[in-house]
Design an enzyme around this catalytic site. Sequence first.
Site, PDB file in Angstrom:
ATOM      1  N   LYS A 224       0.532  -0.720  -0.026  1.00  0.00           N
ATOM      2  CA  LYS A 224      -0.107   0.236   0.098  1.00  0.00           C
ATOM      3  C   LYS A 224       0.586   1.234  -0.211  1.00  0.00           C
ATOM      4  O   LYS A 224       0.708   2.049  -0.919  1.00  0.00           O
ATOM      5  CB  LYS A 224      -0.782  -0.048   1.485  1.00  0.00           C
TER       6      LYS A 224
ATOM      7  N   HIS B 114      -5.151 -31.649 -33.327  1.00  0.00           N
ATOM      8  CA  HIS B 114      -6.234 -30.734 -33.238  1.00  0.00           C
ATOM      9  C   HIS B 114      -7.525 -30.788 -32.324  1.00  0.00           C
ATOM     10  O   HIS B 114      -9.000 -30.461 -32.525  1.00  0.00           O
ATOM     11  CB  HIS B 114      -6.891 -30.144 -34.385  1.00  0.00           C
TER      12      HIS B 114
END
Length: 534
Positions: free
Chosen positions: A152, A289
């Site tokens: 932060k 495929h």
Amino acid sequence: MAGPSHDPSLYRARDIVPIRRALISVSDKTGLLELAGALAGAGVEIVSTGSTAATIREAGHEVTDVAAVTGFPESLDGRVKTLHPGVHAGLLADLRLEHHEAQLSELSIQPFDLVVVNLYPFVQTVASGAEGDAVVEQIDIGGPAMVRASAKNYANVAIVVSPESYPAIADAVTAGGTSLTQRKDLAARAFAHTAAYDTAVATWFAEGTLVEEELPEHLTIKAERLATLRYGENSHQRAAIYSRAGGHGIAQATQLQGKEMSYNNYVDADAALRAAFDMVKPAVAIIKHANPCGIAVAAPQALDPIASAHLRAHECDPVSAFGGVIAANRTVTLKMAENLRDIFTEVIVAPDFEPEALEVFALKKNLRVLQLPGDWRQERMDVRLVSGGLLLQDADRFPDDIESVAKNWELVSGERPSDEEMTNLIFAWKSCRAVKSNAIVLAKNSATVGIGMGQVNRVDSCRLAVERAGDRAAGSIAASDAFFPFADGPQVLIDAGITSIIQPGGSVRDQEVVDAARDAGITMFFTGERHFFH
């Protein structure tokens, strides 16, 4: 009205922040001494905790115990060490604000410029098989608090959560400090680190408390990038492979040789595993495929079962197998490797490989050889991204006792098959699950001879399977992943000479389909369950 700390005019510009004081508390001590040495050599004050402090001190570097900063001893078996204003004020003070700097002075608290923290090994503890309190004690509290506070306050503090960042920090010490850009990047990594950690903890609690059939109200998926791939499905698409926390699939496989894996390689390899590992007996699947061009189990009494399975799978469609991806559900033997010597193959993946097989594969420099992780298993859930969200479902898996389940399949035409024929039907039904819908599989002796996949209507899939099988269609059995909406599809199969059909049933025209089977004198089963694969 906003408070004074939110008034932009009060913030002083701050880019380069010299590293004068560092807080180090790490579970993973990889690279720790090298970093500590660089910091100590630059005159940086090091504050540390527990075993980290001891390790740094034993290496001959001066270190301040965190208890000396807080004025409070580590307590409750180490559960409380850094949870104190003396630490967190030093992490959160925004030194771009004069009044923050003044308050630190009033409180006699010194700020930190660098925080190096990595968290308790929660994930590794769970993976080791530990349970209960042994896992709970590895839930870090102080560590994430320090990481989040520092992230932060990235305007002032560099937060480091991985040893990979240590060299850059050592360079920054020499260069005069960390830049704002560098600190912001480190903060992003830090928040991702704590988010992943919290996800792992939440997942562990959920697995221990949720009923298995329930779908979670909130779903968080944690994954870390393993590698950036050359490109995605096509050359203009970017791609990377990520490892999911607790994963045990193709992403965790070890590449033993060959070119870098591509996006399509991973997709096809995963599809091959889906097909091969559905089988209990030694089996091989060849994928192109994302669709099978051959699946087979070993011939009975084969001297080398996995080599036998491969040859039988290859015979289904040798043309399509060129440049295919192969998965074996057993150790790949020398004989199987020799069978592949003159067959162009992109990838082969298996649980293990005989050393002699690897020697043969070494002659095929571009062949990618992947060894599955020791804990490989099929996933319990499937996740798929869609635009704006994702889909979650139970994985489509066959029961371990499918032979017992098969006894309850409904025989709607013909006589009950022999045990051998039933085994072939079960094989075809399992194989069908690995084929993209609409799926038709023709099989003989637990090996595919013709596959029709991915068509937009089922009759075309029947024609494609028969065309690919040729003369081998005669005497084969057929499996359909979903019901036949009309009798035209089965008629294509019947005309080709198939002897049995297995399908889910459930069409409003089931009776027409059954009548066609009865008129032809073939066997037909309804399983009552479909296996679409999209």
